[in-house]
Scaffold this motif. Structure first.
Motif, PDB file in Angstrom:
ATOM      1  N   LEU A 168       0.837  -1.197   0.000  1.00  0.00           N
ATOM      2  CA  LEU A 168       0.000   0.000   0.000  1.00  0.00           C
ATOM      3  C   LEU A 168       0.875   1.251   0.000  1.00  0.00           C
ATOM      4  O   LEU A 168       1.901   1.296   0.678  1.00  0.00           O
ATOM      5  CB  LEU A 168      -0.916   0.014   1.225  1.00  0.00           C
ATOM      6  N   ASP A 169       0.456   2.275  -0.755  1.00  0.00           N
ATOM      7  CA  ASP A 169       1.195   3.529  -0.725  1.00  0.00           C
ATOM      8  C   ASP A 169       0.804   4.315   0.524  1.00  0.00           C
ATOM      9  O   ASP A 169      -0.040   3.880   1.327  1.00  0.00           O
ATOM     10  CB  ASP A 169       0.957   4.342  -2.001  1.00  0.00           C
ATOM     11  N   ALA A 170       1.431   5.491   0.705  1.00  0.00           N
ATOM     12  CA  ALA A 170       1.222   6.259   1.928  1.00  0.00           C
ATOM     13  C   ALA A 170      -0.238   6.622   2.136  1.00  0.00           C
ATOM     14  O   ALA A 170      -0.774   6.497   3.250  1.00  0.00           O
ATOM     15  CB  ALA A 170       2.091   7.523   1.898  1.00  0.00           C
ATOM     16  N   ARG A 173      -2.306   3.551   3.068  1.00  0.00           N
ATOM     17  CA  ARG A 173      -1.992   3.105   4.426  1.00  0.00           C
ATOM     18  C   ARG A 173      -2.729   3.956   5.453  1.00  0.00           C
ATOM     19  O   ARG A 173      -3.250   3.439   6.441  1.00  0.00           O
ATOM     20  CB  ARG A 173      -0.482   3.162   4.678  1.00  0.00           C
ATOM     21  N   ARG A 174      -2.755   5.268   5.236  1.00  0.00           N
ATOM     22  CA  ARG A 174      -3.485   6.134   6.159  1.00  0.00           C
ATOM     23  C   ARG A 174      -4.961   5.780   6.172  1.00  0.00           C
ATOM     24  O   ARG A 174      -5.596   5.709   7.233  1.00  0.00           O
ATOM     25  CB  ARG A 174      -3.294   7.602   5.778  1.00  0.00           C
ATOM     26  N   GLU A 175      -5.527   5.547   4.987  1.00  0.00           N
ATOM     27  CA  GLU A 175      -6.937   5.190   4.907  1.00  0.00           C
ATOM     28  C   GLU A 175      -7.205   3.839   5.567  1.00  0.00           C
ATOM     29  O   GLU A 175      -8.232   3.650   6.233  1.00  0.00           O
ATOM     30  CB  GLU A 175      -7.377   5.158   3.443  1.00  0.00           C
ATOM     31  N   ASN A 176      -6.304   2.899   5.371  1.00  0.00           N
ATOM     32  CA  ASN A 176      -6.466   1.559   5.927  1.00  0.00           C
ATOM     33  C   ASN A 176      -6.501   1.587   7.456  1.00  0.00           C
ATOM     34  O   ASN A 176      -7.246   0.822   8.090  1.00  0.00           O
ATOM     35  CB  ASN A 176      -5.317   0.676   5.442  1.00  0.00           C
ATOM     36  N   LEU A 177      -5.696   2.481   8.058  1.00  0.00           N
ATOM     37  CA  LEU A 177      -5.557   2.506   9.511  1.00  0.00           C
ATOM     38  C   LEU A 177      -6.420   3.554  10.199  1.00  0.00           C
ATOM     39  O   LEU A 177      -6.509   3.560  11.430  1.00  0.00           O
ATOM     40  CB  LEU A 177      -4.095   2.750   9.888  1.00  0.00           C
ATOM     41  N   ALA A 178      -7.056   4.428   9.434  1.00  0.00           N
ATOM     42  CA  ALA A 178      -7.819   5.522  10.041  1.00  0.00           C
ATOM     43  C   ALA A 178      -8.877   4.979  11.004  1.00  0.00           C
ATOM     44  O   ALA A 178      -9.750   4.207  10.629  1.00  0.00           O
ATOM     45  CB  ALA A 178      -8.480   6.366   8.949  1.00  0.00           C
ATOM     46  N   GLY A 206       4.741   6.319   8.371  1.00  0.00           N
ATOM     47  CA  GLY A 206       4.308   6.969   9.600  1.00  0.00           C
ATOM     48  C   GLY A 206       2.842   6.775   9.921  1.00  0.00           C
ATOM     49  O   GLY A 206       2.360   7.256  10.951  1.00  0.00           O
ATOM     50  N   ALA A 207       2.106   6.031   9.072  1.00  0.00           N
ATOM     51  CA  ALA A 207       0.666   5.879   9.269  1.00  0.00           C
ATOM     52  C   ALA A 207       0.341   5.163  10.578  1.00  0.00           C
ATOM     53  O   ALA A 207      -0.597   5.546  11.288  1.00  0.00           O
ATOM     54  CB  ALA A 207       0.058   5.122   8.086  1.00  0.00           C
ATOM     55  N   SER A 208       1.082   4.121  10.917  1.00  0.00           N
ATOM     56  CA  SER A 208       0.790   3.356  12.139  1.00  0.00           C
ATOM     57  C   SER A 208       1.011   4.187  13.388  1.00  0.00           C
ATOM     58  O   SER A 208       0.177   4.185  14.305  1.00  0.00           O
ATOM     59  CB  SER A 208       1.657   2.092  12.191  1.00  0.00           C
ATOM     60  N   LEU A 209       2.130   4.908  13.448  1.00  0.00           N
ATOM     61  CA  LEU A 209       2.411   5.727  14.622  1.00  0.00           C
ATOM     62  C   LEU A 209       1.444   6.896  14.732  1.00  0.00           C
ATOM     63  O   LEU A 209       1.031   7.265  15.842  1.00  0.00           O
ATOM     64  CB  LEU A 209       3.853   6.231  14.580  1.00  0.00           C
ATOM     65  N   ALA A 210       1.062   7.488  13.613  1.00  0.00           N
ATOM     66  CA  ALA A 210       0.097   8.587  13.652  1.00  0.00           C
ATOM     67  C   ALA A 210      -1.252   8.105  14.171  1.00  0.00           C
ATOM     68  O   ALA A 210      -1.907   8.791  14.968  1.00  0.00           O
ATOM     69  CB  ALA A 210      -0.055   9.204  12.260  1.00  0.00           C
ATOM     70  N   GLU A 211      -1.690   6.927  13.735  1.00  0.00           N
ATOM     71  CA  GLU A 211      -2.956   6.381  14.206  1.00  0.00           C
ATOM     72  C   GLU A 211      -2.868   6.011  15.688  1.00  0.00           C
ATOM     73  O   GLU A 211      -3.826   6.231  16.442  1.00  0.00           O
ATOM     74  CB  GLU A 211      -3.352   5.162  13.378  1.00  0.00           C
ATOM     75  N   ALA A 212      -1.733   5.462  16.118  1.00  0.00           N
ATOM     76  CA  ALA A 212      -1.573   5.118  17.526  1.00  0.00           C
ATOM     77  C   ALA A 212      -1.616   6.376  18.397  1.00  0.00           C
ATOM     78  O   ALA A 212      -2.247   6.389  19.466  1.00  0.00           O
ATOM     79  CB  ALA A 212      -0.258   4.376  17.734  1.00  0.00           C
ATOM     80  N   ALA A 213      -0.955   7.444  17.943  1.00  0.00           N
ATOM     81  CA  ALA A 213      -0.988   8.700  18.688  1.00  0.00           C
ATOM     82  C   ALA A 213      -2.403   9.253  18.744  1.00  0.00           C
ATOM     83  O   ALA A 213      -2.844   9.777  19.773  1.00  0.00           O
ATOM     84  CB  ALA A 213      -0.039   9.700  18.047  1.00  0.00           C
ATOM     85  N   ARG A 214      -3.144   9.159  17.643  1.00  0.00           N
ATOM     86  CA  ARG A 214      -4.537   9.632  17.629  1.00  0.00           C
ATOM     87  C   ARG A 214      -5.376   8.881  18.652  1.00  0.00           C
ATOM     88  O   ARG A 214      -6.196   9.462  19.363  1.00  0.00           O
ATOM     89  CB  ARG A 214      -5.138   9.450  16.235  1.00  0.00           C
TER      90      ARG A 214
END
Length: 283
Positions: A168-170, A173-178, A206-214
């Motif tokens: 998955l592209d960036a 990945r963000r959409e997948n983890l949102a 950075g998608a995983s860490l951003a989602e975890a922080a959220r």
């Protein structure tokens, strides 16, 4: 049981280095030195996702380091956990600004709470272990031995299934983890009294860490959020901080992505630490 069997087989059977493939040790002296002599630095993916905390990484994700992480995660080379956990501890320490020989009071009041980014349940079942949690526990132990109170609090969990991130592209990945992660019931109180550091083995987009922080920030209004400092981390056993520094071509950050400095939207410091990151993401 499967994890114990792997541990025993690693000790009892001749093997090859998980990094370079040379016999007979699971980690040769040269590859061990790559981890032990690493100088953790701040990393920032391009584009930088909104909500990404300040992240420090121990080493570039290339060659031997990449092979070591894959051997531990996908092939169950559990004898590598100690060296990888020690590298993670170094990244945490860099993020917290805690140097060997400095007292806890000089670095930051309260314990460091390492919060691991959770893996998908299907991935843990397939691998037979949770690699990030294993390394977080080692990292917390290393920090304690260095005089930094630390523990792991595995409070994050997936609230819905997610697709495999590979390929998955960036943006995807963000959409997948949102919205995919949440703090488990009763988990917020485990974060009280210390600084939180999100921990993972690797950062790419950075998608995983951003989602975890959220997910951590979504605990707004809890006693933990009102009273406790927050840095990204592991499971009820760990801790660390960060450095800052400009990097060229930062104009490519995702529109609206905030600069996660000493405080974030909840008024607390947020940090993250990983073992490896792409070479071009280091500042």
């Amino acid at each position: 049981m499967r994890g114990w069997m792997r541990d025993l087989s690693d000790l009892a059977l001749p093997t090859e280095c998980g990094g370079c493939g040379s016999p007979p040790a699971v980690l040769c002296a040269r590859c061990r030195a790559l981890l032990e002599r690493a100088e953790p630095r701040r990393v920032r993916p391009v584009p930088e996702p909104a909500g990404l905390p300040v992240v420090h990484a121990a080493a570039p994700y290339a060659r031997e380091v990449r092979a070591l992480l894959l051997a531990h995660k996908e092939r169950g080379a559990l004898a590598l956990t100690g060296a990888l956990g020690a590298a993670l501890a170094g990244a945490v320490r860099a993020g917290l600004g805690t140097e060997p020989g400095r007292s806890t009071a000089e670095s930051r009041a309260g314990p460091v709470i390492l919060v691991p980014v959770p893996s998908a349940r299907w991935a843990v079942r397939r691998r037979g272990h949770d690699p990030v949690r294993r390394m977080a526990l080692v990292a917390a132990g290393r920090l304690r031995r260095a005089g930094v109170p630390a523990h792991v609090a595995a409070v994050l969990r997936q609230r819905r299934p997610v697709a495999d991130q590979a390929g998955l592209d960036a943006r995807r990945r963000r959409e997948n983890l949102a919205g995919a992660l949440e703090v488990r019931a009763g988990g917020a109180h485990l974060l009280a009294g210390g600084g939180v550091v999100l921990v993972d083995d690797l950062i790419t987009t950075g998608a995983s860490l951003a989602e975890a922080a959220r997910a951590l920030r979504a605990t707004a209004g809890t006693r933990w959020e009102r009273d406790m400092p927050v840095y990204p981390g592991a499971t009820r056993e760990g801790r660390e901080e960060r450095r800052t520094g400009p990097r060229s071509q930062r104009g490519k950050s995702v529109p609206g992505a905030p600069e996660m400095g000493p405080t974030d939207i909840i008024g607390r410091v947020v940090r993250a630490a990983v073992i490896a990151a792409p070479s071009d993401s280091f500042e």
